[in-house]
Design a protein around this motif. Structure first.
Motif, PDB file in Angstrom:
ATOM      1  N   GLY A  87      -8.187  36.120  30.429  1.00 49.46           N
ATOM      2  CA  GLY A  87      -7.363  36.916  29.527  1.00 49.46           C
ATOM      3  C   GLY A  87      -5.923  36.461  29.460  1.00 49.46           C
ATOM      4  N   ARG A  88      -5.627  35.254  29.937  1.00 49.03           N
ATOM      5  CA  ARG A  88      -4.240  34.817  30.057  1.00 49.03           C
ATOM      6  C   ARG A  88      -3.905  33.580  29.222  1.00 49.03           C
ATOM      7  N   ALA A  89      -4.789  33.163  28.354  1.00 49.60           N
ATOM      8  CA  ALA A  89      -4.552  31.939  27.597  1.00 49.60           C
ATOM      9  C   ALA A  89      -3.248  32.001  26.806  1.00 49.60           C
ATOM     10  N   THR A  90      -2.971  33.139  26.176  1.00 53.26           N
ATOM     11  CA  THR A  90      -1.724  33.295  25.424  1.00 53.26           C
ATOM     12  C   THR A  90      -0.599  33.799  26.312  1.00 53.26           C
ATOM     13  N   LEU A  91      -0.914  34.691  27.224  1.00 52.65           N
ATOM     14  CA  LEU A  91       0.112  35.254  28.112  1.00 52.65           C
ATOM     15  C   LEU A  91       0.876  34.161  28.860  1.00 52.65           C
ATOM     16  N   ASP A  92       0.177  33.197  29.405  1.00 52.00           N
ATOM     17  CA  ASP A  92       0.835  32.139  30.167  1.00 52.00           C
ATOM     18  C   ASP A  92       1.744  31.302  29.277  1.00 52.00           C
ATOM     19  N   PRO A 141     -10.319  39.419  28.256  1.00 51.52           N
ATOM     20  CA  PRO A 141     -11.068  38.290  28.829  1.00 51.52           C
ATOM     21  C   PRO A 141     -12.320  37.973  28.020  1.00 51.52           C
ATOM     22  N   ASN A 142     -12.518  36.688  27.763  1.00 52.93           N
ATOM     23  CA  ASN A 142     -13.708  36.205  27.069  1.00 52.93           C
ATOM     24  C   ASN A 142     -14.411  35.254  28.030  1.00 52.93           C
ATOM     25  N   LEU A 143     -15.348  35.777  28.797  1.00 53.27           N
ATOM     26  CA  LEU A 143     -15.950  35.016  29.889  1.00 53.27           C
ATOM     27  C   LEU A 143     -16.867  33.906  29.422  1.00 53.27           C
ATOM     28  N   ASN A 144     -17.250  33.939  28.161  1.00 53.47           N
ATOM     29  CA  ASN A 144     -18.222  32.955  27.657  1.00 53.47           C
ATOM     30  C   ASN A 144     -17.603  31.832  26.841  1.00 53.47           C
ATOM     31  N   GLY A 145     -16.285  31.779  26.771  1.00 53.66           N
ATOM     32  CA  GLY A 145     -15.723  30.732  25.937  1.00 53.66           C
ATOM     33  C   GLY A 145     -14.221  30.641  25.977  1.00 53.66           C
ATOM     34  N   GLU A 146     -13.700  29.825  25.059  1.00 53.61           N
ATOM     35  CA  GLU A 146     -12.275  29.593  24.944  1.00 53.61           C
ATOM     36  C   GLU A 146     -11.625  30.748  24.185  1.00 53.61           C
ATOM     37  N   PRO A 147     -10.291  30.761  24.118  1.00 51.61           N
ATOM     38  CA  PRO A 147      -9.612  31.777  23.311  1.00 51.61           C
ATOM     39  C   PRO A 147     -10.093  31.732  21.872  1.00 51.61           C
ATOM     40  N   THR A 168       0.935  38.450  38.167  1.00 51.19           N
ATOM     41  CA  THR A 168       0.906  37.070  37.662  1.00 51.19           C
ATOM     42  C   THR A 168       1.911  36.889  36.539  1.00 51.19           C
ATOM     43  N   THR A 169       1.980  37.875  35.634  1.00 52.21           N
ATOM     44  CA  THR A 169       2.941  37.815  34.537  1.00 52.21           C
ATOM     45  C   THR A 169       4.371  37.884  35.057  1.00 52.21           C
ATOM     46  N   LEU A 170       4.630  38.822  35.966  1.00 53.10           N
ATOM     47  CA  LEU A 170       5.980  38.969  36.510  1.00 53.10           C
ATOM     48  C   LEU A 170       6.424  37.692  37.224  1.00 53.10           C
ATOM     49  N   ASP A 171       5.533  37.107  38.024  1.00 57.01           N
ATOM     50  CA  ASP A 171       5.874  35.881  38.754  1.00 57.01           C
ATOM     51  C   ASP A 171       6.157  34.727  37.787  1.00 57.01           C
ATOM     52  N   ALA A 172       5.336  34.622  36.725  1.00 55.92           N
ATOM     53  CA  ALA A 172       5.529  33.533  35.761  1.00 55.92           C
ATOM     54  C   ALA A 172       6.862  33.668  35.039  1.00 55.92           C
ATOM     55  N   LEU A 173       7.224  34.877  34.663  1.00 56.71           N
ATOM     56  CA  LEU A 173       8.504  35.100  33.973  1.00 56.71           C
ATOM     57  C   LEU A 173       9.682  34.838  34.911  1.00 56.71           C
ATOM     58  N   ARG A 174       9.545  35.250  36.142  1.00 59.26           N
ATOM     59  CA  ARG A 174      10.627  35.005  37.108  1.00 59.26           C
ATOM     60  C   ARG A 174      10.785  33.516  37.383  1.00 59.26           C
ATOM     61  N   THR A 175       9.675  32.804  37.409  1.00 60.66           N
ATOM     62  CA  THR A 175       9.731  31.348  37.575  1.00 60.66           C
ATOM     63  C   THR A 175      10.464  30.696  36.405  1.00 60.66           C
ATOM     64  N   SER A 176      10.349  31.321  35.218  1.00 61.71           N
ATOM     65  CA  SER A 176      11.036  30.813  34.028  1.00 61.71           C
ATOM     66  C   SER A 176      12.490  31.269  33.951  1.00 61.71           C
ATOM     67  N   GLY A 177      12.970  31.926  35.005  1.00 61.49           N
ATOM     68  CA  GLY A 177      14.374  32.321  35.055  1.00 61.49           C
ATOM     69  C   GLY A 177      14.673  33.697  34.510  1.00 61.49           C
ATOM     70  N   TRP A 222      -7.805  39.123  19.878  1.00 61.46           N
ATOM     71  CA  TRP A 222      -7.972  39.689  21.215  1.00 61.46           C
ATOM     72  C   TRP A 222      -8.570  38.724  22.227  1.00 61.46           C
ATOM     73  N   ASP A 223      -9.423  37.767  21.824  1.00 53.98           N
ATOM     74  CA  ASP A 223     -10.022  36.855  22.791  1.00 53.98           C
ATOM     75  C   ASP A 223      -8.957  35.979  23.437  1.00 53.98           C
TER      76      ASP A 223
END
Length: 216
Positions: free
Chosen positions: A127-132, A106-112, A160-169, A121-122
């Protein structure tokens, strides 16, 4: 394993080794493997050395691309290395296995992070900009029955990751868990993360997870 690394390229750490362990457990002999956010190419090397039929490695950093190519050459293995953002360099291709160790701090002060070593790492305020993006795009790059192996910190939200992947099938679950001491970046941000309630005050360790997701 000795690894060549140009300045600014992410150094293989606990998350790298955990992903290599998951890759070995999954078995990749004869598979078409794609390693995204490859860094030094350590995970791609592991795939090649464990018998993958074809290995492709992708990173947005030209320094990482050069490092991965050098490491493949030194090991005498054939790895195709491409520069570009996530799956853009392999658009339209399909793979049996995708591995990824994405930015997740997580980068609380800015964008990825967009420039320099920070982009390894940012990953935005949660902390989910790339993960999502991976959860949305990865299924399109997998063939039927294809497998995604992704490592990240539990601080970013495992469910959150598990739910997003399951939503994607995808059929998704946690394959591995490991308690890891904070690295230099997390130590430098611990007070700030604690002040926002993302970790406890005085916390100096995090849980790493490897997510396993299969395409139906």
């Amino acid at each position: 394993m000795a690894i060549f690394r140009l300045p600014g390229v992410y150094r293989p750490q606990g998350d790298t080794h955990l992903l290599c362990e998951a890759l070995k457990e999954a078995g990749v002999r004869g598979a078409r493997v794609l390693d995204v956010c490859t860094g030094t190419g350590r995970v791609a090397l592991s795939a090649a050395l464990h018998g993958a039929a074809r290995v492709t490695a992708v990173d947005v950093s030209w320094r990482a691309v050069m490092s991965a190519r050098a490491n493949a050459l030194m090991r005498g293995v054939n790895i195709r290395v491409r520069q570009g953002d996530l799956f853009t360099p392999v658009k339209g291709e399909r793979f049996d296995v995708i591995t990824i160790n994405p930015p997740y701090v997580p980068n609380l002060n800015g964008e990825p992070g967009r420039h320099g070593r920070e982009r390894a790492w940012d990953a935005g305020p949660r902390g989910r900009a790339t993960l999502d993006r991976v959860c949305e795009q990865a299924p399109r790059q997998l063939g039927p029955g294809g497998l995604l192996l992704m490592v990240h910190s539990a601080l970013c939200g495992v469910e959150t990751t598990l739910d997003a992947l399951r939503t994607s099938g995808m059929k998704a679950s946690v394959l591995l868990r490991h308690d890891e001491p904070f690295g230099p970046v997390m130590r430098s941000r611990a007070d700030e993360l604690a002040s926002h309630g993302l970790i406890r005050h005085g916390q100096d360790r995090e849980e790493l997870v490897v997510i396993r997701a299969e395409r139906a």
